[in-house]
Structure formats: C-alpha cells, structure tokens
Design a protein around this motif. Structure first.
Motif, PDB file in Angstrom:
ATOM      1  N   GLY A 177       0.793  -1.225   0.000  1.00  0.00           N
ATOM      2  CA  GLY A 177       0.000   0.000   0.000  1.00  0.00           C
ATOM      3  C   GLY A 177       0.821   1.267   0.000  1.00  0.00           C
ATOM      4  N   ASN A 178       2.112   1.177  -0.324  1.00  0.00           N
ATOM      5  CA  ASN A 178       2.994   2.348  -0.310  1.00  0.00           C
ATOM      6  C   ASN A 178       3.093   2.914  -1.719  1.00  0.00           C
ATOM      7  OD1 ASN A 178       5.029   4.214  -0.118  1.00  0.00           O
ATOM      8  ND2 ASN A 178       6.335   2.958   1.198  1.00  0.00           N
ATOM      9  N   PRO A 179       2.628   4.159  -1.942  1.00  0.00           N
ATOM     10  CA  PRO A 179       2.587   4.699  -3.311  1.00  0.00           C
ATOM     11  C   PRO A 179       3.916   5.229  -3.809  1.00  0.00           C
ATOM     12  CG  PRO A 179       1.728   6.307  -1.762  1.00  0.00           C
ATOM     13  CD  PRO A 179       2.020   5.061  -0.959  1.00  0.00           C
ATOM     14  N   VAL A 180       4.988   5.155  -3.009  1.00  0.00           N
ATOM     15  CA  VAL A 180       6.290   5.635  -3.461  1.00  0.00           C
ATOM     16  C   VAL A 180       6.675   4.890  -4.735  1.00  0.00           C
ATOM     17  CG1 VAL A 180       8.746   5.837  -2.882  1.00  0.00           C
ATOM     18  CG2 VAL A 180       6.998   6.191  -1.116  1.00  0.00           C
ATOM     19  N   ALA A 181       7.185   5.629  -5.727  1.00  0.00           N
ATOM     20  CA  ALA A 181       7.433   5.053  -7.050  1.00  0.00           C
ATOM     21  C   ALA A 181       8.269   3.779  -6.985  1.00  0.00           C
ATOM     22  CB  ALA A 181       8.109   6.082  -7.945  1.00  0.00           C
ATOM     23  N   ALA A 182       9.243   3.747  -6.068  1.00  0.00           N
ATOM     24  CA  ALA A 182      10.116   2.573  -5.989  1.00  0.00           C
ATOM     25  C   ALA A 182       9.354   1.325  -5.566  1.00  0.00           C
ATOM     26  CB  ALA A 182      11.245   2.842  -5.002  1.00  0.00           C
ATOM     27  N   ASN A 183       8.190   1.514  -4.963  1.00  0.00           N
ATOM     28  CA  ASN A 183       7.424   0.374  -4.480  1.00  0.00           C
ATOM     29  C   ASN A 183       6.314  -0.054  -5.434  1.00  0.00           C
ATOM     30  OD1 ASN A 183       8.787  -0.043  -2.021  1.00  0.00           O
ATOM     31  ND2 ASN A 183       7.695   1.663  -1.092  1.00  0.00           N
ATOM     32  N   LEU A 184       6.146   0.665  -6.535  1.00  0.00           N
ATOM     33  CA  LEU A 184       5.126   0.290  -7.499  1.00  0.00           C
ATOM     34  C   LEU A 184       5.582  -0.948  -8.272  1.00  0.00           C
ATOM     35  CD1 LEU A 184       4.111   3.780  -8.956  1.00  0.00           C
ATOM     36  CD2 LEU A 184       2.980   2.465  -7.164  1.00  0.00           C
ATOM     37  N   PHE A 185       4.643  -1.831  -8.575  1.00  0.00           N
ATOM     38  CA  PHE A 185       4.994  -2.993  -9.373  1.00  0.00           C
ATOM     39  C   PHE A 185       3.881  -3.296 -10.360  1.00  0.00           C
ATOM     40  CE2 PHE A 185       2.528  -4.851  -5.969  1.00  0.00           C
ATOM     41  CZ  PHE A 185       1.889  -5.939  -6.520  1.00  0.00           C
ATOM     42  N   THR A 186       4.240  -3.959 -11.448  1.00  0.00           N
ATOM     43  CA  THR A 186       3.304  -4.298 -12.518  1.00  0.00           C
ATOM     44  C   THR A 186       3.226  -5.808 -12.656  1.00  0.00           C
ATOM     45  OG1 THR A 186       3.797  -2.256 -13.720  1.00  0.00           O
ATOM     46  CG2 THR A 186       2.776  -4.030 -14.962  1.00  0.00           C
ATOM     47  N   LYS A 187       2.007  -6.321 -12.757  1.00  0.00           N
ATOM     48  CA  LYS A 187       1.774  -7.741 -13.011  1.00  0.00           C
ATOM     49  C   LYS A 187       1.044  -7.865 -14.340  1.00  0.00           C
ATOM     50  CE  LYS A 187       2.158 -10.671 -10.246  1.00  0.00           C
ATOM     51  NZ  LYS A 187       3.243 -11.634  -9.970  1.00  0.00           N
ATOM     52  N   ASP A 188       1.347  -8.940 -15.086  1.00  0.00           N
ATOM     53  CA  ASP A 188       0.604  -9.159 -16.326  1.00  0.00           C
ATOM     54  C   ASP A 188      -0.669  -9.959 -16.071  1.00  0.00           C
ATOM     55  OD1 ASP A 188       1.563 -11.709 -15.881  1.00  0.00           O
ATOM     56  OD2 ASP A 188       2.838 -11.758 -17.663  1.00  0.00           O
ATOM     57  N   SER A 189      -0.789 -10.522 -14.851  1.00  0.00           N
ATOM     58  CA  SER A 189      -2.015 -11.225 -14.493  1.00  0.00           C
ATOM     59  C   SER A 189      -2.030 -11.465 -12.990  1.00  0.00           C
ATOM     60  CB  SER A 189      -2.126 -12.569 -15.232  1.00  0.00           C
ATOM     61  OG  SER A 189      -1.095 -13.455 -14.820  1.00  0.00           O
ATOM     62  N   ILE A 190      -3.223 -11.631 -12.451  1.00  0.00           N
ATOM     63  CA  ILE A 190      -3.388 -12.084 -11.075  1.00  0.00           C
ATOM     64  C   ILE A 190      -4.463 -13.164 -11.064  1.00  0.00           C
ATOM     65  CG2 ILE A 190      -2.656  -9.923  -9.999  1.00  0.00           C
ATOM     66  CD1 ILE A 190      -5.591  -9.273  -9.485  1.00  0.00           C
ATOM     67  N   GLN A 191      -4.291 -14.136 -10.188  1.00  0.00           N
ATOM     68  CA  GLN A 191      -5.236 -15.248 -10.099  1.00  0.00           C
ATOM     69  C   GLN A 191      -5.874 -15.263  -8.727  1.00  0.00           C
ATOM     70  OE1 GLN A 191      -4.266 -19.163 -11.862  1.00  0.00           O
ATOM     71  NE2 GLN A 191      -4.706 -20.071  -9.871  1.00  0.00           N
ATOM     72  N   GLY A 192      -7.184 -15.516  -8.704  1.00  0.00           N
ATOM     73  CA  GLY A 192      -7.915 -15.582  -7.451  1.00  0.00           C
ATOM     74  C   GLY A 192      -8.739 -16.847  -7.350  1.00  0.00           C
ATOM     75  N   LYS A 193      -8.998 -17.257  -6.125  1.00  0.00           N
ATOM     76  CA  LYS A 193      -9.800 -18.451  -5.865  1.00  0.00           C
ATOM     77  C   LYS A 193     -11.192 -18.046  -5.406  1.00  0.00           C
ATOM     78  CE  LYS A 193      -9.964 -22.669  -3.057  1.00  0.00           C
ATOM     79  NZ  LYS A 193      -9.297 -23.460  -2.000  1.00  0.00           N
ATOM     80  N   ILE A 194     -12.215 -18.595  -6.070  1.00  0.00           N
ATOM     81  CA  ILE A 194     -13.594 -18.318  -5.667  1.00  0.00           C
ATOM     82  C   ILE A 194     -13.878 -19.065  -4.369  1.00  0.00           C
ATOM     83  CG2 ILE A 194     -16.028 -18.645  -6.289  1.00  0.00           C
ATOM     84  CD1 ILE A 194     -15.219 -18.298  -9.203  1.00  0.00           C
ATOM     85  N   THR A 195     -14.284 -18.310  -3.355  1.00  0.00           N
ATOM     86  CA  THR A 195     -14.531 -18.912  -2.046  1.00  0.00           C
ATOM     87  C   THR A 195     -16.008 -18.955  -1.686  1.00  0.00           C
ATOM     88  OG1 THR A 195     -14.240 -16.754  -0.953  1.00  0.00           O
ATOM     89  CG2 THR A 195     -12.279 -18.145  -1.197  1.00  0.00           C
ATOM     90  N   LYS A 196     -16.839 -18.189  -2.422  1.00  0.00           N
ATOM     91  CA  LYS A 196     -18.258 -18.164  -2.066  1.00  0.00           C
ATOM     92  C   LYS A 196     -19.066 -17.625  -3.243  1.00  0.00           C
ATOM     93  CE  LYS A 196     -21.323 -16.553   1.687  1.00  0.00           C
ATOM     94  NZ  LYS A 196     -21.414 -15.661   2.875  1.00  0.00           N
ATOM     95  N   ILE A 197     -20.266 -18.163  -3.436  1.00  0.00           N
ATOM     96  CA  ILE A 197     -21.186 -17.688  -4.474  1.00  0.00           C
ATOM     97  C   ILE A 197     -22.546 -17.454  -3.827  1.00  0.00           C
ATOM     98  CG2 ILE A 197     -22.300 -18.211  -6.679  1.00  0.00           C
ATOM     99  CD1 ILE A 197     -19.942 -20.095  -7.270  1.00  0.00           C
ATOM    100  N   ASP A 198     -23.054 -16.216  -3.941  1.00  0.00           N
ATOM    101  CA  ASP A 198     -24.332 -15.852  -3.334  1.00  0.00           C
ATOM    102  C   ASP A 198     -25.273 -15.287  -4.394  1.00  0.00           C
ATOM    103  OD1 ASP A 198     -23.751 -16.446  -0.579  1.00  0.00           O
ATOM    104  OD2 ASP A 198     -22.456 -14.683  -0.557  1.00  0.00           O
ATOM    105  N   ASN A 199     -26.533 -15.145  -4.005  1.00  0.00           N
ATOM    106  CA  ASN A 199     -27.545 -14.470  -4.842  1.00  0.00           C
ATOM    107  C   ASN A 199     -27.569 -15.034  -6.255  1.00  0.00           C
ATOM    108  OD1 ASN A 199     -28.029 -12.712  -2.631  1.00  0.00           O
ATOM    109  ND2 ASN A 199     -26.352 -11.389  -3.305  1.00  0.00           N
ATOM    110  N   LEU A 200     -27.363 -16.338  -6.366  1.00  0.00           N
ATOM    111  CA  LEU A 200     -27.262 -16.946  -7.693  1.00  0.00           C
ATOM    112  C   LEU A 200     -28.638 -17.148  -8.308  1.00  0.00           C
ATOM    113  CD1 LEU A 200     -25.377 -18.249  -9.811  1.00  0.00           C
ATOM    114  CD2 LEU A 200     -25.738 -20.420  -8.642  1.00  0.00           C
ATOM    115  N   SER A 201     -28.786 -16.709  -9.561  1.00  0.00           N
ATOM    116  CA  SER A 201     -29.985 -16.980 -10.351  1.00  0.00           C
ATOM    117  C   SER A 201     -29.527 -17.184 -11.783  1.00  0.00           C
ATOM    118  CB  SER A 201     -30.977 -15.814 -10.252  1.00  0.00           C
ATOM    119  OG  SER A 201     -30.503 -14.682 -10.966  1.00  0.00           O
ATOM    120  N   ALA A 202     -30.471 -17.195 -12.699  1.00  0.00           N
ATOM    121  CA  ALA A 202     -30.103 -17.396 -14.111  1.00  0.00           C
ATOM    122  C   ALA A 202     -29.410 -16.172 -14.701  1.00  0.00           C
ATOM    123  CB  ALA A 202     -31.349 -17.728 -14.920  1.00  0.00           C
ATOM    124  N   THR A 203     -29.510 -15.009 -14.049  1.00  0.00           N
ATOM    125  CA  THR A 203     -28.967 -13.780 -14.635  1.00  0.00           C
ATOM    126  C   THR A 203     -28.053 -13.009 -13.712  1.00  0.00           C
ATOM    127  OG1 THR A 203     -30.896 -12.500 -13.900  1.00  0.00           O
ATOM    128  CG2 THR A 203     -30.996 -13.489 -16.103  1.00  0.00           C
TER     129      THR A 203
END
Length: 289
Positions: free
Chosen positions: A85-111
């Motif tokens: 969370g440090n905005p100093v330029a030296a601490n900025l980094f770039t990723k070409d992708s990030i992956q996340g794991k789905i842990t919960k699904i709510d309010n599910l319907s057809a739409t």
C-alpha cells in the motif's frame, strides 16, 4: 443303494428354499441409476473485457477477466499496484495477471450472482457482482479499505473466441477535437494506424506500411498483446501494448508500460495534451475488415 439319512433331507430342503429366495431377491434389485452431471454456474468458462481502476495509474486501464470453470478467476492486463500500500514510485509494481480463488457464491440466479474471490498476490478479498448476465463489477469486499494494492473492475461479457478475431482488420485512433495546438491531430499516434493479418501487425503512416517494421501479435478471446510504434526520429521504438476488445469487437481499450518505453498516451503532467485528455482510457476503433 443306501437310503438317505433322515437328517440330510431337511438340510437339502433348507438349501433349496434359500436358493429360491435369493433368486427372487436378485430379480427385485433396483437398477443402478447414474446421477446427472453436476451443474456449473452460468458464468463458468466465460470471458469479460473492460477496464480496471487503481490508485497507481493515470487512467482506468484495460483488462480481461477469465473464469476457469467456476472455481478460479484470472485477470490479465498491465496491472499496476503498490507494495504494502505504499505509493512511493520505488514500491510500485506491474503484473501481467493475477489469479484468485472463488470462495463463495451468493444471490445466484439465471442472470445474476455475487462472487467472493481471494487474490493472494494483492492480499485482497474481492466481491464480483454480475447483473443481467452480461455486466460485471468488482472491488474490495470492504469498499472503505480501497488502497494502493486494491483494484476495481467494470467489465462486459464477451462472446466466444471465434466471434472476436482481429485477423485481417485495420484500426485507427480518434482525432483530437478539443481546442489548442493539438487540434486535428490523432490521439495515441503510436497506434495510428495499424493492421493485422493472420499473425503479424503492420504499422501504417499516411496509408502506407512502414518498411521493415512489424510485430507478431497474440490474441486470446478479447485479450490482445499488440504493439505501437513511436516514429519520433529521436526514439523509433516498437512499444508493447495491451488491448481489451469490446464485446462487439469494433473498439479496443489499450495501454502501455510507461516504466520502460515512451508510449505516446495521455499524461497528466503535460500542459498541452498532445496525445489525448488525461484520465481518459485510450480507445482505438476498427476501420475495416
């Protein structure tokens, strides 16, 4: 021949009765029923394109989100974050992708659906909300904790991969209409203009291809790894760009990495906006196919 002992006859009778009983039970066994395959959620294996917002960039930049089945989410782009969370330029980094794991699904319907995802690389839990089947927004589960390592997404559902090809198309950039010395010039001149064949990208200037300059592009659904060309005589540089096709494949949000290259894109520190207005996501459009 000796007579059968009396004690043997009852035993034979009992065995015959048991065999008869077993045969009848076997005839009454219910057939094995194969259960139907598990139903996947409507968003499984879909692709979404649009833009994302962080506090470490000049404008909302393009990204593409893929659901891998209905258990994993992968977001692609030139994703800019800040370490701890440090905005100093030296601490900025770039990723070409990030992956996340789905842990919960709510309010599910057809739409619609509300999907909780844990992204470990940015140490953030995200809430993805799908409405009307084709619109997705995402952000921290606790919006009050939006920090330099956070991101917000605004995306649209894309059709299947084959419907989004950019093969054998030509693209250009908008013309500047705001007042000032840049009026009438093309925004984002690195990409004005470009064409794609089966495998290669060609850079066009005044309608003609630049001799000896090209780039091997890559497209996966709405995600495009392309390039721009800075033809400034002092630079002459091929610059990697990331593109996210709109669902109708007629426009493409684009961005480039400012850390290593010199892309001609909106810059908030410029007093004259030569390449487009700051804070506005660069967008190119298809001119022919």
């Amino acid at each position: 021949m000796k007579p059968v002992p009396f004690i043997v006859l009852p035993c034979l009778l009992i065995m015959l009765l048991m065999n008869s009983s077993c045969s009848k039970k076997a005839d009454n066994i219910a057939p094995v029923v194969t259960p139907p395959p598990a139903q996947t959620n409507f968003f499984a294996n879909t692709a979404w394109s649009g833009t994302y917002h962080t506090q470490a960039q000049n404008y909302d930049a393009p990204c593409v989100l893929f659901f891998r089945g209905d258990t994993v989410v992968v977001i692609y782009g030139m994703l800019h974050f800040a370490v701890n969370g440090n905005p100093v330029a030296a601490n900025l980094f770039t990723k070409d992708s990030i992956q996340g794991k789905i842990t919960k699904i709510d309010n599910l319907s057809a739409t619609q659906a509300t999907i909780t995802v844990q992204f470990d690389v940015i140490n953030e839990q995200q809430m993805l909300s799908i409405s009307q089947t084709n619109y997705l927004t995402g952000g921290p589960s606790d919006p009050s904790k939006f920090g330099y390592n956070s991101m917000q997404t605004s995306l649209r559902l894309c059709p299947n991969t084959g419907a989004m090809t950019i093969k054998n198309t030509t693209w250009n950039t908008p013309v500047i209409t705001y007042s000032g010395p840049a009026n009438g010039m093309h925004m984002y001149p690195d990409l004005s203009a470009i064409s794609f064949d089966e495998t290669n990208e060609t850079f066009l200037r005044n309608g003609a291809a630049i001799a000896g300059i090209g780039f091997k592009y890559k497209q996966v659904g709405p995600m495009v790894n392309l390039a721009g060309y800075n033809d400034d005589p002092t630079i002459k540089q091929i610059i990697p760009y990331f593109g996210a096709l709109s669902p109708n494949a007629d426009t493409m949000w684009v961005t480039a990495d400012f850390g290593t290259y010199y892309p001609r894109l909106p810059n908030p520190v410029e007093t004259i906006h030569w390449y487009g207005l700051p804070g506005v996501t660069p967008l190119i459009f298809k001119t022919s196919n």
